[in-house]
Design a protein around this motif. Structure first.
Motif, PDB file in Angstrom:
ATOM      1  N   PRO A   1       8.196  -5.067   4.402  1.00 10.05           N
ATOM      2  CA  PRO A   1       7.834  -5.764   3.173  1.00 10.05           C
ATOM      3  C   PRO A   1       9.017  -6.548   2.593  1.00 10.05           C
ATOM      4  O   PRO A   1      10.160  -6.312   2.960  1.00 10.05           O
ATOM      5  CB  PRO A   1       7.441  -4.621   2.227  1.00 10.05           C
ATOM      6  CG  PRO A   1       8.100  -3.403   2.765  1.00 10.05           C
ATOM      7  CD  PRO A   1       8.253  -3.610   4.247  1.00 10.05           C
ATOM      8  N   THR A   2       8.707  -7.487   1.733  1.00  7.76           N
ATOM      9  CA  THR A   2       9.729  -8.253   1.029  1.00  7.76           C
ATOM     10  C   THR A   2       9.890  -7.642  -0.358  1.00  7.76           C
ATOM     11  O   THR A   2       8.898  -7.480  -1.067  1.00  7.76           O
ATOM     12  CB  THR A   2       9.271  -9.715   0.893  1.00  7.76           C
ATOM     13  OG1 THR A   2       8.951 -10.202   2.195  1.00  7.76           O
ATOM     14  CG2 THR A   2      10.339 -10.578   0.271  1.00  7.76           C
ATOM     15  N   THR A   3      11.101  -7.281  -0.713  1.00 10.98           N
ATOM     16  CA  THR A   3      11.274  -6.715  -2.060  1.00 10.98           C
ATOM     17  C   THR A   3      11.739  -7.795  -3.030  1.00 10.98           C
ATOM     18  O   THR A   3      12.574  -8.636  -2.702  1.00 10.98           O
ATOM     19  CB  THR A   3      12.271  -5.538  -2.074  1.00 10.98           C
ATOM     20  OG1 THR A   3      13.438  -5.935  -1.367  1.00 10.98           O
ATOM     21  CG2 THR A   3      11.696  -4.314  -1.407  1.00 10.98           C
TER      22      THR A   3
ATOM     23  N   VAL B   1       6.883   0.772   3.066  1.00  9.27           N
ATOM     24  CA  VAL B   1       6.691   0.788   1.608  1.00  9.27           C
ATOM     25  C   VAL B   1       7.957   0.326   0.888  1.00  9.27           C
ATOM     26  O   VAL B   1       7.930  -0.597   0.085  1.00  9.27           O
ATOM     27  CB  VAL B   1       6.267   2.191   1.121  1.00  9.27           C
ATOM     28  CG1 VAL B   1       6.352   2.283  -0.389  1.00  9.27           C
ATOM     29  CG2 VAL B   1       4.858   2.500   1.597  1.00  9.27           C
ATOM     30  N   THR B   2       9.086   0.966   1.204  1.00 11.42           N
ATOM     31  CA  THR B   2      10.309   0.657   0.448  1.00 11.42           C
ATOM     32  C   THR B   2      11.084  -0.516   1.037  1.00 11.42           C
ATOM     33  O   THR B   2      11.916  -1.110   0.358  1.00 11.42           O
ATOM     34  CB  THR B   2      11.256   1.869   0.457  1.00 11.42           C
ATOM     35  OG1 THR B   2      11.657   2.114   1.819  1.00 11.42           O
ATOM     36  CG2 THR B   2      10.575   3.114  -0.098  1.00 11.42           C
TER      37      THR B   2
ATOM     38  N   TRP C   1       0.835  -1.198   0.000  1.00  8.69           N
ATOM     39  CA  TRP C   1       0.000   0.000   0.000  1.00  8.69           C
ATOM     40  C   TRP C   1       0.866   1.242   0.000  1.00  8.69           C
ATOM     41  O   TRP C   1       1.975   1.231   0.547  1.00  8.69           O
ATOM     42  CB  TRP C   1      -0.913  -0.004   1.237  1.00  8.69           C
ATOM     43  CG  TRP C   1      -2.022  -0.981   1.115  1.00  8.69           C
ATOM     44  CD1 TRP C   1      -2.017  -2.273   1.548  1.00  8.69           C
ATOM     45  CD2 TRP C   1      -3.298  -0.773   0.488  1.00  8.69           C
ATOM     46  NE1 TRP C   1      -3.213  -2.879   1.236  1.00  8.69           N
ATOM     47  CE2 TRP C   1      -4.017  -1.977   0.589  1.00  8.69           C
ATOM     48  CE3 TRP C   1      -3.905   0.313  -0.149  1.00  8.69           C
ATOM     49  CZ2 TRP C   1      -5.308  -2.133   0.089  1.00  8.69           C
ATOM     50  CZ3 TRP C   1      -5.187   0.169  -0.642  1.00  8.69           C
ATOM     51  CH2 TRP C   1      -5.875  -1.050  -0.538  1.00  8.69           C
ATOM     52  N   LYS C   2       0.345   2.313  -0.632  1.00  5.17           N
ATOM     53  CA  LYS C   2       1.044   3.597  -0.620  1.00  5.17           C
ATOM     54  C   LYS C   2       0.041   4.706  -0.378  1.00  5.17           C
ATOM     55  O   LYS C   2      -1.154   4.533  -0.615  1.00  5.17           O
ATOM     56  CB  LYS C   2       1.737   3.834  -1.967  1.00  5.17           C
ATOM     57  CG  LYS C   2       2.909   2.904  -2.201  1.00  5.17           C
ATOM     58  CD  LYS C   2       3.620   3.211  -3.488  1.00  5.17           C
ATOM     59  CE  LYS C   2       4.839   2.303  -3.609  1.00  5.17           C
ATOM     60  NZ  LYS C   2       5.414   2.363  -4.954  1.00  5.17           N
ATOM     61  N   ILE C   3       0.564   5.861   0.039  1.00  2.00           N
ATOM     62  CA  ILE C   3      -0.324   6.998   0.269  1.00  2.00           C
ATOM     63  C   ILE C   3      -0.506   7.761  -1.041  1.00  2.00           C
ATOM     64  O   ILE C   3       0.469   8.087  -1.719  1.00  2.00           O
ATOM     65  CB  ILE C   3       0.251   7.927   1.366  1.00  2.00           C
ATOM     66  CG1 ILE C   3       0.388   7.143   2.673  1.00  2.00           C
ATOM     67  CG2 ILE C   3      -0.637   9.147   1.548  1.00  2.00           C
ATOM     68  CD1 ILE C   3       1.147   7.878   3.749  1.00  2.00           C
TER      69      ILE C   3
END
Ligand SMILES: *[C@@H]1O[C@H](CO)[C@@H](O)[C@H](O)[C@H]1NC(C)=O
Ligand SMILES: *[C@@H]1O[C@H](CO)[C@@H](O)[C@H](O)[C@H]1NC(C)=O
Ligand SMILES: *[C@@H]1O[C@H](CO)[C@@H](O)[C@H](O)[C@H]1NC(C)=O
Ligand SMILES: *[C@@H]1O[C@H](CO)[C@@H](O)[C@H](O)[C@H]1NC(C)=O
Ligand SMILES: *[C@@H]1O[C@H](CO)[C@@H](O)[C@H](O)[C@H]1NC(C)=O
Ligand SMILES: *[C@@H]1O[C@H](CO)[C@@H](O)[C@H](O)[C@H]1NC(C)=O
Ligand SMILES: *[C@@H]1O[C@H](CO)[C@@H](O)[C@H](O)[C@H]1NC(C)=O
Ligand SMILES: *[C@@H]1O[C@H](CO)[C@@H](O)[C@H](O)[C@H]1NC(C)=O
Ligand SMILES: *[C@@H]1O[C@H](CO)[C@@H](O)[C@H](O)[C@H]1NC(C)=O
Length: 813
Positions: A719-721, A679-680, A371-373
């Motif tokens: 998160p997993t990138t 996020v990143t 998810w992102k803003i």
């Protein structure tokens, strides 16, 4: 299909570790409905507070059941007695009462303000799932715009009922504890200036009991027949269950992102804030939207001040009562709540209140699954100088902007066409649209159960966190100690961590009780003259893959009360906790409160006028007022791990009781993070990362206290990138790299390549497990794929310490 079988076996393996029994559709339906119920109940109460901010008495009354009762303590006599309360029954009487009680402080009349904070829920749902009780802490700040103000704090012990498929308030019961006005501050309302203990709807034996009937059924207590009254459950289809559980999981991600963003703002970590937005994200303040993208966002953030906090700068923005609404297709979401800015510059002796409603829009990045803003939206209720307060309409002209809409507190069923497509199911192999998923019903049930447990862990962690908050306010030492696991530990502020409930209890009672008593002694508390209210707010909860453990960050916003008006103030700190599911209870595993980052001296002077402390003086008023007392405590009862432990030198330097020099407000102390950027996946920009293990004393000092050393999973720290690139000179082989955080290996999790073209999904590439180095090389397969530019989706299915992740490689095959 040998490979698929292995993928499924992996997940089934993790899932069956959760509960050995074979669970059917009825079992999962029943538990799903219980989680949805608890969330609706919280949403109803939060919506009640949000509506109050806009004087919407009619809509507030609508949240009550037929013949619902509002019982509001007057605070003029015996606080606990019903005779000291106004009591009204039925929606229309409730509406009238609300309107009258607010008077000119309704949030509608120009300059007026009706700020309603209500948080830290402990919700107990009856076994039959039809009624519930909830304890909440509450505080209102009111003003009429013409100089009159009110401050009122207390506790709700409410009852809720499910009526025609919707949760309603059947009894709103408010116990007032302290009150006052802006000019003079507040004081206790109890007889002789004392405060009674507000009765609890739950006993210690009930505290932390899991919501899930399936979990309880598998424990001794459950088998003893403790689950009487369990209804014969309805039975949803596996597709419906998978969809609704996914919905709850998405909601957790959104809530974490919104709450997590707030902590970056507090610290003015601007690069971290900007990184949470989409490429064309915006900030909207009072209907004025910034230019899109990082530069536009940065331009608004700059108005709050330069990056980072310097000496004497306070930029706190606690969030209250966040309601999250995720769209049926799980592509967009909205989060609405109350944000209070506690702004200060101690060097200039200035301070400000900022009361805002937030209404943020978020979108799901379909390329990464995070998810992102999209738009960070603030609506001003009122800004005021600390010195003059909120009674006169504040320092900015009255706003004509329409407040953002209230979100529905209820889960609404959506037509299948609007729902998240089945092909998004992230935990299984992706199938072409025309093919039915091939997983067996058993593995789908097991996986759904695991995901259900993850969302229930979210609510249960918030719940046990609330129970702890209420017990600690009442200084119920042995009771809050027993909320801990038998292998749990807790930091005693200024000293160190105590291991096991007995030691935790003793460390508390030796500090706060007049006599040597290890059991809860009401006489200690029932005539107490002051209570430090711990608002454990704004949780960011990272849940393990199997749902049995969680890492929890909450704010600690503390307001004290006492016999004397104006003698009370505020202070703020941060908790870094962990919880586990042990038997039928969600228990505290690790509690670390990293002491305080700021405080006010008293109400009149506020946080902007605190004298610089010498490095050895502890400035905070309530817990930390007497350093010699701690010295005595630690001499008699040495902690299992001292704050001065050499392995914790970097972590604890600056905090009270840690290695010197102590940094107290208005000095700015370092803040730590147990998780990566949501996020990143990057580490915090100021290098203050602690995890995993997320438990503070586990790193260096007590590795044997870590979750993983005790049969629990360490929750993923972010998160997993997933990144992928063609192997040089190959043209058919793709190297996939999976990355978590430090000490989180992607090893063993499976990766699948999916090629989509000609409008079709599912010209598959290879699949295979990730190696020790976090990489796997896979070959593109797919007739007709070659010589064209096509997006290749790369799915990582996760393992015990990493979440699933997704990446996209666009290139010519
Ligand atoms: C309040 O103080 C009076 C006088 O000291 C005493 O008689 C009374 O019992 C006290 N009430 C309570 C509730 O403690
Ligand atoms: C919350 O805690 C109460 C009592 O402490 C317990 O009865 C209830 O089951 C818990 N609810 C959730 C949602 O965990
Ligand atoms: C699952 O549901 C069945 C049928 O309602 C019930 O007999 C069984 O006890 C349940 N199992 C668990 C673990 O709750
Ligand atoms: C932002 O960009 C995305 C992708 O390019 C686009 O679909 C969306 O409409 C844009 N949103 C706004 C608010 O500009
Ligand atoms: C602010 O924006 C909302 C939503 O777009 C709109 O309904 C409202 O009228 C606007 N108010 C003003 C004063 O522009
Ligand atoms: C307090 O009580 C505990 C447990 O009963 C006992 O071990 C301890 O010695 C007592 N401490 C003092 C100072 O009396
Ligand atoms: C608050 O603190 C200031 C500065 O120390 C002091 O002058 C004032 O008397 C205090 N007010 C109260 C009500 O304690
Ligand atoms: C406290 O210690 C810090 C760091 O050593 C120093 O910069 C600061 O001046 C000290 N403050 C006081 C009041 O002594
Ligand atoms: C601090 O400790 C001293 C010595 O034990 C005691 O006299 C004093 O009352 C304590 N002060 C507070 C605020 O607890």
């Amino acid at each position: 299909m040998k490979i698929t079988a292995i993928v499924l076996a992996l997940w089934a393996g993790i899932a069956t570790a959760v509960n050995p029994g074979l669970l059917g559709l009825e079992n999962l339906t029943q538990d799903l409905l219980r989680i949805e119920s608890v969330r609706e109940i919280k949403n109803v109460q939060r919506t009640y507070a949000q509506l109050a901010q806009h004087g919407r008495w009619n809509d507030m009354a609508d949240l009550f059941a037929d013949n619902g009762i509002l019982r509001w303590g007057k605070g003029t006599g015996d606080i606990l007695s019903t005779s000291d309360a106004s009591s009204v029954t039925g929606r229309s009487a409730i509406e009238d009462w609300l309107r009258q009680e607010a008077g000119n402080m309704d949030g509608i009349k120009p300059g007026s303000i009706h700020v309603f904070m209500s948080d830290m829920p402990v919700i107990t749902l009856a076994d039959d799932g039809r009624t519930a009780q909830g304890r909440w802490t509450a505080l209102r700040k009111l003003g009429d715009g013409k100089g009159a103000t009110r401050i009122e704090g207390g506790i709700f012990e409410n009852e809720y009922v499910s009526s025609e498929g919707k949760w309603k308030i059947s009894l709103l019961r408010y116990y007032p504890l302290y009150a006052g006005n802006y000019e003079k501050g507040w004081k206790n309302l109890g007889a002789n200036g004392s405060l009674p203990v507000v009765p609890y709807h739950y006993t210690l034996a009930q505290a932390g009991v899991t919501l899930l009937q399936t979990e309880r059924a598998s424990t001794t207590a459950g088998q003893k027949g403790n689950l009487k009254g369990r209804p014969t459950p309805a039975k949803l289809s596996i597709e419906e269950l998978e969809y609704r559980v996914a919905h709850l999981n998405e909601e957790d991600e959104v809530r974490n992102l919104v709450h997590g963003m707030g902590y970056y703002v507090d610290r003015r970590m601007w690069p971290d804030v900007v990184s949470l937005f989409t490429q064309n994200g915006t900030i909207t303040v009072q209907n004025t939207t910034s230019p899109t993208g990082p530069a536009g966002i940065q331009s608004v953030l700059n108005r709050m001040g330069p990056e980072g906090l310097s000496h004497g700068i306070l930029n706190e923005h606690p969030f209250f009562g966040t309601v999250v609404s995720v769209s049926p297709d799980h592509k967009t979401a909205t989060a609405r709540g109350l944000e209070i800015g506690l702004i200060g510059d101690s060097n200039a002796r200035t301070g400000q209140w900022q009361f805002c409603v937030f209404h943020h829009s978020l979108v799901k990045d379909l390329n990464t699954g995070t998810w992102k803003i999209q738009d960070l939206k603030h609506h001003r209720l009122l800004f005021a100088d600390y010195a003059t307060g909120w009674g006169n309409g504040g320092i900015l002209p009255a706003s004509s902007v329409v407040p953002p809409p209230i979100l529905s507190p209820y889960y609404q069923s959506a037509p299948t066409a609007n729902r998240r497509p089945v092909s998004w199911r992230p935990f299984f192999k992706r199938y072409p649209a025309w093919e039915e998923p091939k997983e067996s019903i058993t593995s789908r049930l097991a996986n759904t159960h695991r995901l259900l447990l993850r969302s229930s862990a979210y609510d249960e962690s918030e719940n046990t966190s609330g129970s702890y908050g209420f017990y600690i306010d009442d200084i119920r030492c042995s009771d809050f100690a027993k909320l801990h696991s038998d292998r749990g530990h807790k930091l005693s502020p200024g000293i160190g961590w105590y291991y096991t409930p007995d030691a935790i209890s003793l460390s508390c009672s030796s500090r706060y009780y007049r006599q040597n008593s290890t059991s809860y002694n009401p006489s200690m508390s029932s005539l107490r003259s002051s209570v430090p209210f711990h608002w454990r707010l704004q949780p960011v909860i990272l849940v393990s893959q199997d749902g049995r453990s969680a890492t929890l960050r909450t704010r600690n916003l503390q307001t004290g009360t006492s016999r004397t008006q104006g003698n009370n103030g505020w202070m703020g700190g941060m908790y870094h906790d962990q919880l586990v599911l042990e038997g039928e209870k969600r228990k505290l595993w690790s509690i670390t409160i990293d002491e305080f980052y700021w405080n006010s001296r008293n109400w009149t002077t506020g946080w902007a006028n605190v004298a610089p402390a010498s490095n050895t003086t502890v400035t905070s008023k309530w817990w930390l007022s007497n350093i010699s007392k701690y010295k005595r405590q630690s001499d008699n009862l040495p902690p299992d791990v001292s704050l001065q432990h050499p392995a914790l030198l970097e972590r604890e330097t600056g905090f009270n009781g840690g290695p010197p020099p102590t940094i107290s407000w208005p000095g700015v102390q370092r803040m730590w993070w147990a998780y990566r950027n949501l996020v990143t996946g990057d580490l915090p920009s100021d290098n203050s990362y602690w995890g995993p293990p997320g438990c503070v004393p586990c790193r260096g000092a007590k590795p044997e206290w870590a979750l993983t050393a005790n049969g629990y999973q360490e929750p993923p720290s972010g998160p997993t990138t997933v990144t992928a690139d063609w192997l040089p000179d190959s043209g058919v082989d793709i190297e996939v790299t999976i990355k978590g955080g430090p000490k989180e290996t992607a090893k063993g999790g499976w990766v699948q390549l999916v090629l989509s073209f000609d409008g079709e999904i599912g010209k598959f590439g290879e699949e295979g497990p990730v190696g020790d180095d976090g990489k796997v090389v896979l070959r593109v397969r797919g007739p007709g794929a070659f010589g064209r530019t096509i997006p290749i989706e790369v799915y990582y299915f996760g393992n015990e310490n990493l979440k699933p992740g997704k990446g996209i490689l666009v290139g010519e095959a």
